[in-house]
Enzyme design. Structure first.
Site, short mmCIF file in Angstrom:
data_model
loop_
_atom_site.label_atom_id
_atom_site.label_comp_id
_atom_site.label_asym_id
_atom_site.label_seq_id
_atom_site.Cartn_x
_atom_site.Cartn_y
_atom_site.Cartn_z
N GLY A 146 0.80 -1.23 0.00
CA GLY A 146 0.00 0.00 0.00
C GLY A 146 0.83 1.27 0.00
O GLY A 146 0.27 2.37 0.09
N PRO A 148 5.27 -4.36 -1.06
CA PRO A 148 5.06 -3.24 -1.99
C PRO A 148 4.86 -3.72 -3.43
O PRO A 148 5.54 -4.65 -3.87
CB PRO A 148 6.38 -2.46 -1.88
CG PRO A 148 7.39 -3.47 -1.47
CD PRO A 148 6.67 -4.48 -0.63
N ARG A 202 3.09 -1.16 -6.10
CA ARG A 202 3.18 0.15 -6.76
C ARG A 202 4.53 0.83 -6.52
O ARG A 202 5.14 1.38 -7.44
CB ARG A 202 2.06 1.04 -6.20
CG ARG A 202 1.93 2.40 -6.83
CD ARG A 202 0.93 3.27 -6.05
NE ARG A 202 -0.21 2.54 -5.57
CZ ARG A 202 -1.37 2.45 -6.21
NH1 ARG A 202 -1.54 3.07 -7.35
NH2 ARG A 202 -2.37 1.77 -5.70
N CYS A 239 -14.06 4.99 -26.89
CA CYS A 239 -15.41 5.50 -27.10
C CYS A 239 -16.15 5.59 -25.78
O CYS A 239 -17.03 4.77 -25.47
CB CYS A 239 -16.14 4.57 -28.07
SG CYS A 239 -17.48 5.43 -28.83
N GLU A 240 -15.77 6.57 -24.98
CA GLU A 240 -16.27 6.70 -23.62
C GLU A 240 -15.91 8.10 -23.15
O GLU A 240 -14.74 8.47 -23.20
CB GLU A 240 -15.54 5.63 -22.78
CG GLU A 240 -15.98 5.50 -21.39
CD GLU A 240 -16.85 4.27 -21.15
OE1 GLU A 240 -17.06 3.45 -22.06
OE2 GLU A 240 -17.35 4.16 -20.03
N1 LLP Z 1 -0.56 -7.08 -0.78
C1 LLP Z 1 -1.85 -7.33 -1.00
C2 LLP Z 1 -2.49 -8.41 -0.26
C3 LLP Z 1 -2.57 -6.60 -1.95
O1 LLP Z 1 -3.85 -6.87 -2.15
C4 LLP Z 1 -1.92 -5.56 -2.66
C5 LLP Z 1 -2.63 -4.77 -3.66
C6 LLP Z 1 -0.56 -5.34 -2.41
C7 LLP Z 1 0.08 -6.10 -1.45
C8 LLP Z 1 0.23 -4.29 -3.13
O2 LLP Z 1 -0.27 -3.02 -2.91
P1 LLP Z 1 0.60 -1.76 -3.42
O3 LLP Z 1 1.87 -1.76 -2.62
O4 LLP Z 1 0.82 -1.92 -4.86
O5 LLP Z 1 -0.24 -0.57 -3.13
N2 LLP Z 1 -5.55 -1.19 -8.99
C9 LLP Z 1 -5.32 -0.31 -7.85
C10 LLP Z 1 -4.48 -0.97 -6.78
C11 LLP Z 1 -5.04 -2.28 -6.31
C12 LLP Z 1 -4.14 -2.93 -5.30
C13 LLP Z 1 -4.62 -4.30 -4.98
N3 LLP Z 1 -3.85 -4.95 -3.96
C14 LLP Z 1 -4.69 0.98 -8.36
O6 LLP Z 1 -4.46 1.10 -9.54
O7 LLP Z 1 -4.46 1.88 -7.57
#
Ligand code: LLP
Length: 445
Positions: A259, A302, A304, A372-373
């Protein structure tokens, strides 16, 4: 750690770490963006290898600095690609997968099974079997259905499997509702509040083939605040101590998920990795001291933050529509098919006029996609120089959840992806062709 790079304009702060502007031309990883666009066409996604590597190293260094036994697990859903997995492997990280497809990509990149964790709220029996047969290290259990399926599979194979349990702590990390996962009303994990988490732990502790290492939660994404981590860690460790007293849970591993935020626009920059590392480590130690747990192995996940900043999308400007006193739409050759994030989360992106960096950025425009949106808008009301058809626009921070969530809406082919390093571009995902589009639908009967 602060990385050094030429500070030409504020967006340098969110571009890949090797970005340079020389005589008004932008290059990444030693590759000139105009040259890349010419060679590979647009839309084009560029990933900077050095940025990925430096950020992996930052995560390892900053977390190890605060906590002795810590592992960094790259969440491949952010961008699942064999070449990127290989970099992640070389940097010594673990990964997680959430589908058989992500596992297949991990297997194709020869990712060591003993560094793979399987997440997901609805893993199929088939996917679980594939994962167990590859010998992956852990499965993070997310539902009673999964306990049942896994028990059946493990019994039939007489195999003991390391597992984690995903709990939901009912804590809001104040991000978009659609990317919030640890509140009561969520499809993910066993709720502590409803008693499901306790019930699941009591069940798992009785099963011979389950080796329950510990507890995991993931609050959502991206999280710009540190407080929610602190609150959730405190609450989940308190819960874990109760589970130890009642069912003998031994907290050998603890995972507060991922996150970690990145900067998409220059006026909303995230905490530093070192800040996340400090708050998470301190909270885990404090909770463990309070309840007399030995410090467990800490896993952070991590996605993102590992690949987001390394990726840049390049588009070519096509039609420009000026509506006097209302808005000017600058349409590009990609859009929601390769980046759905603005359409579904209202995400903001910065836009860089690749060939006109030294011009005055004083023209307010809205950058639209070609789908197309009406919601297919990449960036609303951004200031750019006077543009004309053929100009290149770059969107920084496009490395996570863009290509990963891309679609063939309107039967648009997905873009090519190029990995750049030391002046050398390497195609790591080719542009789709019409043949690719047709292949899955033709000659079916
Ligand atoms: N661990 C778990 C259990 C998760 O569900 C996720 C992301 C992560 C780690 C990694 O999270 P990150 O570090 O990438 O924030 N499509 C959305 C993000 C969905 C994330 C889903 N789970 C967006 O584009 O912001």
């Amino acid at each position: 750690m602060e990385h050094k790079f030429t500070k030409n304009f504020p967006e340098m702060e969110i571009l890949p770490l090797t970005s340079r502007v020389t005589q008004g031309r932008l290059s990444i990883g030693g590759c000139d963006l105009h040259n890349l666009a010419e060679e590979f066409g647009t839309p084009l996604y560029i990933y900077d290898e050095e940025t990925i590597r430096l950020i992996c190293k930052d995560f390892i260094r900053e977390f190890s600095h605060c906590y002795e036994d810590v592992k960094i697990e790259y969440s491949t859903k952010a961008f699942s690609n064999p070449s990127v997995n290989r970099i992640i492997d070389e940097e010594g990280l673990h990964i997680d997968v959430v589908t058989g497809g992500e596992l297949a990509i991990a297997i194709a990149s020869n990712f060591p099974a003993n560094r793979i964790n399987f997440h997901g709220n609805n893993k199929s029996e088939h996917e679980l079997i594939e994962a167990i047969e590859y010998g992956i290290e852990t499965i993070t259990i997310d539902s009673f259905h999964e306990i049942f399926l896994l028990d059946k599979i493990l019994k039939s194979k007489s195999k003991k499997q390391k597992v984690m349990i995903r709990v939901s702590p009912s804590i809001d990390p104040h991000t978009h509702l659609l990317t919030t996962t640890g509140i009561l009303d969520s499809k993910f994990g066993f709720s502590i509040e409803t008693g499901d988490a306790e019930k699941a732990i009591s069940q798992i502790m009785k099963l011979d083939f389950f080796d329950l290492l510990g507890v995991h939660f993931h609050l959502g994404s991206p999280i710009f605040e540190l407080d929610p981590y602190q609150q959730a860690i405190d609450y989940v460790i308190t819960f874990s101590s109760r589970m130890r007293d009642l069912y003998g849970l031994n907290l050998r591993r603890f995972s507060p998920g991922g996150g970690f935020a990145i900067g998409y626009v220059t006026n909303e920059l995230p905490p530093k990795i070192s800040d996340y590392a400090r708050i998470i480590s301190e909270s885990v130690k404090k909770g463990c001291d309070k309840y007399k747990f030995d410090y467990p192995e800490l896993i952070v996940e991590p996605g993102r933050a590992i690949v987001g900043r390394s990726g840049v999308a390049i588009y070519s400007v096509g039609a420009i529509k000026e509506i006097p006193d209302v808005r000017t739409y600058v349409s590009v050759d990609g859009g929601m098919g390769d980046n759905i994030r603005p359409a579904i989360y209202g995400s903001q992106y910065s836009v860089i006029p690749v060939g006109k960096i030294n011009h005055k950025w004083d023209n307010k425009v809205t950058v639209a996609g070609k789908f197309c949106e009406s919601g297919d808008i990449l960036a609303r009301d951004v200031f750019l120089p006077e543009l004309s058809s053929g100009d290149l626009l770059a969107l920084p921070s496009s490395g996570a959840y863009c290509i990963g969530m891309s679609s063939n809406y309107n039967m648009q082919v997905r873009p090519a992806v190029v990995l750049v390093n030391n002046g050398v571009p390497k195609l790591i995902k080719r542009r789709e062709t019409y043949k690719d589009l047709l292949e899955t639908s033709l000659n079916i009967d």
